[in-house]
Design a protein around this motif. Structure first.
Motif, PDB file in Angstrom:
ATOM      1  N   ARG A   1       0.812  -1.217   0.000  1.00  0.00           N
ATOM      2  CA  ARG A   1       0.000   0.000   0.000  1.00  0.00           C
ATOM      3  C   ARG A   1       0.849   1.273   0.000  1.00  0.00           C
ATOM      4  NH1 ARG A   1      -4.816  -1.438   4.390  1.00  0.00           N
ATOM      5  NH2 ARG A   1      -5.473  -3.393   3.410  1.00  0.00           N
ATOM      6  N   PHE A   2       2.125   1.134   0.257  1.00  0.00           N
ATOM      7  CA  PHE A   2       2.977   2.305   0.429  1.00  0.00           C
ATOM      8  C   PHE A   2       3.047   3.163  -0.828  1.00  0.00           C
ATOM      9  CE2 PHE A   2       7.086   4.433   0.147  1.00  0.00           C
ATOM     10  CZ  PHE A   2       7.107   5.134   1.345  1.00  0.00           C
ATOM     11  N   SER A   3       3.227   2.532  -1.992  1.00  0.00           N
ATOM     12  CA  SER A   3       3.426   3.300  -3.229  1.00  0.00           C
ATOM     13  C   SER A   3       2.204   4.149  -3.556  1.00  0.00           C
ATOM     14  CB  SER A   3       3.752   2.361  -4.392  1.00  0.00           C
ATOM     15  OG  SER A   3       2.718   1.422  -4.574  1.00  0.00           O
ATOM     16  N   TRP A   4       1.020   3.592  -3.327  1.00  0.00           N
ATOM     17  CA  TRP A   4      -0.212   4.351  -3.603  1.00  0.00           C
ATOM     18  C   TRP A   4      -0.310   5.555  -2.672  1.00  0.00           C
ATOM     19  CZ3 TRP A   4      -4.170   3.933  -7.142  1.00  0.00           C
ATOM     20  CH2 TRP A   4      -5.337   4.630  -6.873  1.00  0.00           C
ATOM     21  N   LEU A   5      -0.041   5.322  -1.401  1.00  0.00           N
ATOM     22  CA  LEU A   5      -0.110   6.416  -0.442  1.00  0.00           C
ATOM     23  C   LEU A   5       0.945   7.481  -0.736  1.00  0.00           C
ATOM     24  CD1 LEU A   5      -0.695   4.379   2.842  1.00  0.00           C
ATOM     25  CD2 LEU A   5      -2.365   5.733   1.572  1.00  0.00           C
ATOM     26  N   LEU A   6       2.105   7.056  -1.228  1.00  0.00           N
ATOM     27  CA  LEU A   6       3.149   8.010  -1.593  1.00  0.00           C
ATOM     28  C   LEU A   6       2.701   8.903  -2.739  1.00  0.00           C
ATOM     29  CD1 LEU A   6       6.041   9.067  -1.264  1.00  0.00           C
ATOM     30  CD2 LEU A   6       6.787   7.265  -2.857  1.00  0.00           C
ATOM     31  N   LEU A   7       2.060   8.332  -3.743  1.00  0.00           N
ATOM     32  CA  LEU A   7       1.550   9.127  -4.855  1.00  0.00           C
ATOM     33  C   LEU A   7       0.511  10.137  -4.378  1.00  0.00           C
ATOM     34  CD1 LEU A   7       1.184   6.444  -7.684  1.00  0.00           C
ATOM     35  CD2 LEU A   7       2.769   8.373  -7.639  1.00  0.00           C
ATOM     36  N   ASN A   8      -0.364   9.693  -3.472  1.00  0.00           N
ATOM     37  CA  ASN A   8      -1.371  10.606  -2.950  1.00  0.00           C
ATOM     38  C   ASN A   8      -0.739  11.708  -2.111  1.00  0.00           C
ATOM     39  OD1 ASN A   8      -4.422   9.790  -3.406  1.00  0.00           O
ATOM     40  ND2 ASN A   8      -3.270   7.891  -3.250  1.00  0.00           N
ATOM     41  N   LEU A   9       0.349  11.386  -1.418  1.00  0.00           N
ATOM     42  CA  LEU A   9       1.050  12.403  -0.635  1.00  0.00           C
ATOM     43  C   LEU A   9       1.652  13.466  -1.551  1.00  0.00           C
ATOM     44  CD1 LEU A   9       2.040  13.356   2.139  1.00  0.00           C
ATOM     45  CD2 LEU A   9       4.077  11.935   1.795  1.00  0.00           C
ATOM     46  N   ILE A  10       2.233  13.037  -2.662  1.00  0.00           N
ATOM     47  CA  ILE A  10       2.786  13.980  -3.637  1.00  0.00           C
ATOM     48  C   ILE A  10       1.684  14.883  -4.189  1.00  0.00           C
ATOM     49  CG2 ILE A  10       3.895  14.172  -5.892  1.00  0.00           C
ATOM     50  CD1 ILE A  10       5.360  11.538  -5.220  1.00  0.00           C
ATOM     51  N   ALA A  11       0.530  14.263  -4.502  1.00  0.00           N
ATOM     52  CA  ALA A  11      -0.599  15.042  -5.019  1.00  0.00           C
ATOM     53  C   ALA A  11      -1.077  16.059  -3.991  1.00  0.00           C
ATOM     54  CB  ALA A  11      -1.739  14.104  -5.404  1.00  0.00           C
ATOM     55  N   ALA A  12      -1.128  15.644  -2.711  1.00  0.00           N
ATOM     56  CA  ALA A  12      -1.577  16.547  -1.658  1.00  0.00           C
ATOM     57  C   ALA A  12      -0.615  17.722  -1.496  1.00  0.00           C
ATOM     58  CB  ALA A  12      -1.707  15.783  -0.347  1.00  0.00           C
TER      59      ALA A  12
ATOM     60  N   PRO B   1      -5.402   1.371 -16.250  1.00  0.00           N
ATOM     61  CA  PRO B   1      -6.069   2.561 -15.693  1.00  0.00           C
ATOM     62  C   PRO B   1      -6.673   2.317 -14.323  1.00  0.00           C
ATOM     63  CG  PRO B   1      -7.381   1.598 -17.463  1.00  0.00           C
ATOM     64  CD  PRO B   1      -6.072   0.882 -17.467  1.00  0.00           C
ATOM     65  N   ALA B   2      -7.032   1.068 -14.017  1.00  0.00           N
ATOM     66  CA  ALA B   2      -7.603   0.775 -12.704  1.00  0.00           C
ATOM     67  C   ALA B   2      -6.589   1.026 -11.603  1.00  0.00           C
ATOM     68  CB  ALA B   2      -8.095  -0.669 -12.652  1.00  0.00           C
ATOM     69  N   VAL B   3      -5.337   0.754 -11.885  1.00  0.00           N
ATOM     70  CA  VAL B   3      -4.288   0.884 -10.877  1.00  0.00           C
ATOM     71  C   VAL B   3      -3.813   2.323 -10.747  1.00  0.00           C
ATOM     72  CG1 VAL B   3      -1.960   0.173 -10.243  1.00  0.00           C
ATOM     73  CG2 VAL B   3      -3.525  -1.485 -11.238  1.00  0.00           C
ATOM     74  N   SER B   4      -3.711   3.035 -11.867  1.00  0.00           N
ATOM     75  CA  SER B   4      -2.980   4.307 -11.884  1.00  0.00           C
ATOM     76  C   SER B   4      -3.840   5.557 -11.988  1.00  0.00           C
ATOM     77  CB  SER B   4      -1.996   4.297 -13.071  1.00  0.00           C
ATOM     78  OG  SER B   4      -1.163   3.158 -13.030  1.00  0.00           O
ATOM     79  N   SER B   5      -5.116   5.436 -12.246  1.00  0.00           N
ATOM     80  CA  SER B   5      -5.936   6.631 -12.498  1.00  0.00           C
ATOM     81  C   SER B   5      -6.130   7.489 -11.258  1.00  0.00           C
ATOM     82  CB  SER B   5      -7.300   6.220 -13.061  1.00  0.00           C
ATOM     83  OG  SER B   5      -7.167   5.605 -14.317  1.00  0.00           O
ATOM     84  N   GLY B   6      -6.309   6.840 -10.111  1.00  0.00           N
ATOM     85  CA  GLY B   6      -6.694   7.552  -8.887  1.00  0.00           C
ATOM     86  C   GLY B   6      -5.836   8.755  -8.538  1.00  0.00           C
ATOM     87  N   PRO B   7      -4.516   8.600  -8.378  1.00  0.00           N
ATOM     88  CA  PRO B   7      -3.689   9.748  -7.991  1.00  0.00           C
ATOM     89  C   PRO B   7      -3.726  10.889  -8.992  1.00  0.00           C
ATOM     90  CG  PRO B   7      -2.490   7.702  -7.646  1.00  0.00           C
ATOM     91  CD  PRO B   7      -3.725   7.351  -8.405  1.00  0.00           C
ATOM     92  N   PHE B   8      -3.747  10.543 -10.287  1.00  0.00           N
ATOM     93  CA  PHE B   8      -3.768  11.597 -11.307  1.00  0.00           C
ATOM     94  C   PHE B   8      -5.080  12.377 -11.276  1.00  0.00           C
ATOM     95  CE2 PHE B   8      -0.698   8.557 -13.116  1.00  0.00           C
ATOM     96  CZ  PHE B   8       0.382   9.407 -13.307  1.00  0.00           C
ATOM     97  N   VAL B   9      -6.187  11.663 -11.171  1.00  0.00           N
ATOM     98  CA  VAL B   9      -7.492  12.321 -11.145  1.00  0.00           C
ATOM     99  C   VAL B   9      -7.646  13.159  -9.884  1.00  0.00           C
ATOM    100  CG1 VAL B   9      -9.981  11.924 -11.038  1.00  0.00           C
ATOM    101  CG2 VAL B   9      -8.588  10.581 -12.614  1.00  0.00           C
ATOM    102  N   THR B  10      -7.185  12.625  -8.748  1.00  0.00           N
ATOM    103  CA  THR B  10      -7.245  13.384  -7.500  1.00  0.00           C
ATOM    104  C   THR B  10      -6.451  14.680  -7.597  1.00  0.00           C
ATOM    105  OG1 THR B  10      -7.483  11.353  -6.201  1.00  0.00           O
ATOM    106  CG2 THR B  10      -6.748  13.309  -5.028  1.00  0.00           C
TER     107      THR B  10
END
Length: 466
Positions: free
Chosen positions: A303-314, A438-447
């Protein structure tokens, strides 16, 4: 069920609901554990031997890890190894590693080839080869051939037990063969017709076979199979073929057109469930293979990589906010209202993204209809933006009594919901176009898109307005 008499209800008197109730009863689980600990195989058989494989798998998961392989060893030939296919991968591998090789070999031999492959494919190569080495040559070769096909392919899912006969056989010969020959598949829906090199000519459904005169040859009644599957085809593509054409089964051929197996609808139901499960997990930023039985460390890493992407977006969104620090200090109401714009845009984008990702996965969203779908989502975003803009303008005016602030948040709401609609569909399409799931990678970009545009639109308009 509180006393021993109730818990020991004979298996032939139980229904499915009785077995579910037993598995959820701590007293029953305790009795099973006691029988395992004491090595009382006969008592254990009375309790669980005739459980359906699905319920037997649930029972295994309810037991402590050390008791699971002991239950299998004590039941011996009364344990249905098909139950292992119903377990989480982590639990299944742990059990197989604890069992004696001879026990696994005997269990695998009693399985259909597709179930045997499903169990073996998760083991490491050394354990896999050790088990295969104890199997008879014919069975070993069939399983090894299936294991050599790519993961999540039709070749991995297919059953290698089928009935294939030459076209010159008569219907009478075929029926006699089916009725008198041992070792045929337990369940089958057609007889395949092949030439001497096993190239597929077609099939004869059982209902037609039973209604045809015994003297006719198979070659006279054979129907060419229009939906033949290649062994290397992706299982998700095969599942769509079954869904589209309402198939019960279909033959699987190799690159030379030789019949090598058959896929049935029960296999495809599992595929559909697995693929849907993967898509749901991916949209939530969870690894497709994450299971409840996985260890803390494995889940934390996945789960770390996903949370890291969201942290960058934030942080990017936070940077945009910092650009308008002076405006926020002038009007505190901006800070209060700012999360509303971003939150509404994020939710709208998630709705569009979910529909888009699923449509891409099922091949419903294609280049031929992409423009129409994008235009529709744009109109939906615009309509919702206008409606919510009016609502928020009224709320803001009633709350802060600042008409200009209501207009600002209304304009920002329209801009962000339109951006959310476009981002929710364009991002998955773009990722799919470049070969990224797209199922794996769309979330951080769209957010990131909705947060940045939402904050920038609201604060930017406020800065210009005031």
């Amino acid at each position: 069920m509180n006393d021993d008499t109730d818990l020991a209800v004979r298996s032939d008197e139980r229904g499915p609901e009785d077995e579910l109730a037993l598995i959820d009863d701590p007293a029953f689980i305790e009795r099973v554990e006691d029988a395992i600990e004491a090595g009382r195989g006969d008592d254990l058989r009375d309790l669980v031997a005739d459980f359906h494989e699905t319920d037997l798998a649930r029972l295994l998961e309810a037991l402590p890890a050390p008791a699971r392989p002991k239950l299998i060893e004590l039941l011996g030939t009364d344990f249905d190894f098909t139950a292992l296919t119903e377990l989480d991968e982590t639990v299944r591998v742990q059990i197989l590693e604890e069992l004696e090789t001879e026990t696994v070999v005997e269990g695998v031999r009693d399985l259909d080839s597709d179930d045997a492959v499903y169990i073996l494919e998760d083991l490491d190569d050394a354990d896999k080869q050790e088990i295969l080495g104890h199997l008879p040559l014919t069975e070993r070769a069939a399983l090894q051939r299936s294991l050599d096909y790519p993961e999540e392919s039709a070749g991995r899912r297919m059953q290698t037990e089928f009935i294939a006969l030459p076209p010159f056989w008569t219907v009478g010969q075929t029926l006699d063969y089916i009725g008198e020959t041992e070792g045929l598949p337990e369940t089958f829906f057609e007889v395949f017709v092949v030439d001497p090199t096993y190239r597929l000519d077609g099939s004869v459904p059982l209902d037609r076979l039973l209604r045809t005169k015994r003297g006719l040859k198979l070659g006279d009644v054979v129907t060419p199979d229009r939906h033949v599957v290649q062994a290397v085809d992706d299982q998700e593509d095969v599942a769509r073929v079954f869904e589209r054409y309402n198939l019960i089964s279909t033959p699987v051929v190799d690159g030379a057109g030789r019949l090598v197996g058959v896929l049935t609808v029960d296999d495809i139901v599992d595929v559909i469930q697995e693929e849907a499960d993967e898509d749901v997990k991916a949209l939530g930023g969870v690894a497709a293979d994450e299971e409840l039985s996985d260890s803390f460390w494995y889940i934390a890493k996945s789960r770390f990589s996903w949370l890291l992407l969201n942290l960058i977006a934030a942080n990017l969104a936070s940077f945009v906010i910092s650009l308008f620090e002076d405006e926020l200090q002038k009007l505190v109401a901006l800070a209060v209202l700012m999360p509303i714009v971003a939150s509404q845009g994020g939710n709208a984008a998630t709705q569009t993204m979910t529909v888009a990702v699923r449509a891409i996965a099922t091949r419903e969203l294609r280049a031929s209809n992409a423009r129409r779908v994008i235009a529709r989502e744009l109109l939906v975003g615009l309509f919702n933006g206008v409606v919510f803009a009016v609502i928020m303008a009224a709320v803001v005016f009633a709350r802060f009594e600042i008409a200009d602030l209501g207009i600002i948040i209304a304009l920002a709401m329209i801009i962000n919901l339109v951006a959310a609609a476009l981002g929710g569909i364009l991002v998955p399409l773009a990722l799919n176009r470049i070969g990224v799931d797209p199922a794996v990678s769309s979330g951080p970009f769209v957010t990131t898109i909705t947060d940045v545009i939402g904050f920038f639109a609201f604060l930017g308009i406020a800065a210009l307005w005031f």
